[in-house]
Scaffold this active site. Structure first.
Site, PDB file in Angstrom:
ATOM      1  NE  ARG A 111      -3.474  -2.253   2.881  1.00 26.42           N
ATOM      2  CZ  ARG A 111      -3.164  -3.409   3.471  1.00 26.42           C
ATOM      3  NH1 ARG A 111      -1.934  -3.599   3.971  1.00 26.42           N
ATOM      4  NH2 ARG A 111      -4.056  -4.382   3.576  1.00 26.42           N
ATOM      5  CE  LYS A 114      -6.200  -0.999   5.014  1.00 25.21           C
ATOM      6  NZ  LYS A 114      -7.539  -1.262   4.424  1.00 25.21           N
ATOM      7  CG  HIS A 123      -4.818   0.852  -3.892  1.00 20.17           C
ATOM      8  ND1 HIS A 123      -4.071   0.560  -2.766  1.00 20.17           N
ATOM      9  CD2 HIS A 123      -5.864  -0.012  -3.889  1.00 20.17           C
ATOM     10  CE1 HIS A 123      -4.652  -0.429  -2.093  1.00 20.17           C
ATOM     11  NE2 HIS A 123      -5.734  -0.793  -2.759  1.00 20.17           N
ATOM     12  NE  ARG A 154      -2.880  -3.629  -1.265  1.00 20.44           N
ATOM     13  CZ  ARG A 154      -2.452  -4.483  -0.344  1.00 20.44           C
ATOM     14  NH1 ARG A 154      -1.165  -4.734  -0.223  1.00 20.44           N
ATOM     15  NH2 ARG A 154      -3.299  -5.087   0.459  1.00 20.44           N
ATOM     16  CG  HIS A 189      -5.937  -9.022   1.429  1.00 17.78           C
ATOM     17  ND1 HIS A 189      -6.176  -9.420   0.126  1.00 17.78           N
ATOM     18  CD2 HIS A 189      -5.803  -7.671   1.379  1.00 17.78           C
ATOM     19  CE1 HIS A 189      -6.196  -8.365  -0.662  1.00 17.78           C
ATOM     20  NE2 HIS A 189      -5.971  -7.293   0.071  1.00 17.78           N
ATOM     21  CE1 TYR A 234      -6.323  -7.499  -6.826  1.00 15.88           C
ATOM     22  CE2 TYR A 234      -6.349  -8.609  -4.699  1.00 15.88           C
ATOM     23  CZ  TYR A 234      -6.193  -7.462  -5.453  1.00 15.88           C
ATOM     24  OH  TYR A 234      -5.921  -6.269  -4.830  1.00 15.88           O
TER      25      TYR A 234
END
Length: 315
Positions: free
Chosen positions: A168, A193, A261, A264, A287, A296
């Site tokens: 990110r 995150k 982004h 990514r 994730h 994806y």
């Protein structure tokens, strides 16, 4: 809390204090990202401002106790009429639920009504990656438009980290001078995150791009200081990279979906297209849930159908 903040929040002191304690717990105990905390702060502030008009006065804990699903539906309807989309409404409802659950744990309210509310149906949308050829052009140093060689090298290094490691933009700009200092690294420890760390394998081309930036950068890159610097030596702002990407879009005739982004997304999509394992890609992206990564597979299928439609003689 300042008088201005009290006016903006439009809530009685007991609810103001409880809300501030909740916001502090999000960043501390729950370790949510600052962007998420900021979004929840904004969403709940808008909700309390709505309640001020809806209830005829600044709400307090006693008013929150009396909330019904109809009140929440009225709020969502007002936000929708103001132009908010399904994703914005869904995030706003998630913030309100989180606040109410916090108040429920403190024995102040019953959050059952909010829990029973269905979030607005989210539109199904697929990430829009760049082609491999376009991604390579975007990250190339000689395609950068900055006149200063060190700034062109910096932009290329940041974009290469996004595409080469699937970072990110906040993760790339969160690196310090202690990262990629020797040029011999094969993996990069990334803080994502929620403060979670993961290991991202490094391609030689990625290391080369960062080392070239380090060589040309006029500022001393201390181990505890930001790796990527702005023109005046301060921490590099994400908006600058976004602006540079916008210039590249125009110069290289790329679609509006070609954002930092999107690099990514391109990393994940291209790995999957070359036979990458979905669980491994999940770990590389950081994730928390495999369902997030599974989007994806839809991108890859969509690309296959596009090729089929354009190439098959009977299509």
């Amino acid at each position: 809390m300042t008088t201005q903040e009290q006016f903006l929040i439009s809530a009685k002191p007991d609810l103001q204090a409880a809300r501030m304690a909740w916001l502090q717990s999000l960043g501390g105990e729950r370790r949510l990202s600052q962007l998420t905390v900021d979004a929840y702060e904004r969403d709940t502030r808008q909700f309390l401002q709505f309640l001020t008009g809806h209830c005829g006065g600044a709400p307090g804990i006693s008013d929150i106790k009396e909330l019904r699903p109809a009140d929440l539906r009225a709020y969502l309807a007002s936000r929708r009429s103001a132009g908010a989309g399904a994703r914005t409404l869904g995030r706003g409802l998630a913030g309100i639920r989180s606040l109410l659950r916090h108040l429920e744990r403190q024995g102040m309210v019953n959050a059952a009504g909010a829990a029973a509310m269905r979030a607005p149906r989210q539109p199904k949308s697929l990430p829009k990656p760049l082609t491999a050829a376009d991604a390579k052009r975007v990250v190339a140093t000689d395609e950068q438009l900055a006149e200063e060689p060190w700034i062109a090298a910096r932009n290329a290094a940041v974009l290469t980290l996004l595409y080469g490691c699937g970072l990110r933009i906040s993760e790339a700009l969160g690196l310090t001078g202690g990262n990629l200092a020797s040029g011999d690294e094969t993996v990069l420890r990334v803080t994502g995150k929620g403060g979670k760390t993961r290991l991202a394998p490094l391609l030689p081309v990625t290391v080369k791009a960062v080392m070239e930036y380090r060589r040309l950068c006029p500022y001393h890159l201390d181990a505890g200081e930001p790796l990527f610097r702005g023109a005046r030596g301060g921490p590099l702002n994400a908006a600058i990279i976004q602006r540079e990407m916008a210039k590249l879009r125009s110069a290289l005739n790329l679609p509006e979906t070609a954002t930092p982004h999107a690099l990514r997304h391109s990393f994940a999509t291209h790995l999957l297209g070359r036979g990458g394992d979905l669980r491994t890609i999940q770990e590389l992206l950081g994730h928390a849930s495999l369902s997030t990564t599974q989007v994806y597979t839809g991108v890859d299928t969509a690309r296959l159908l596009e090729i089929y439609d354009s190439a098959h003689p009977r299509a």
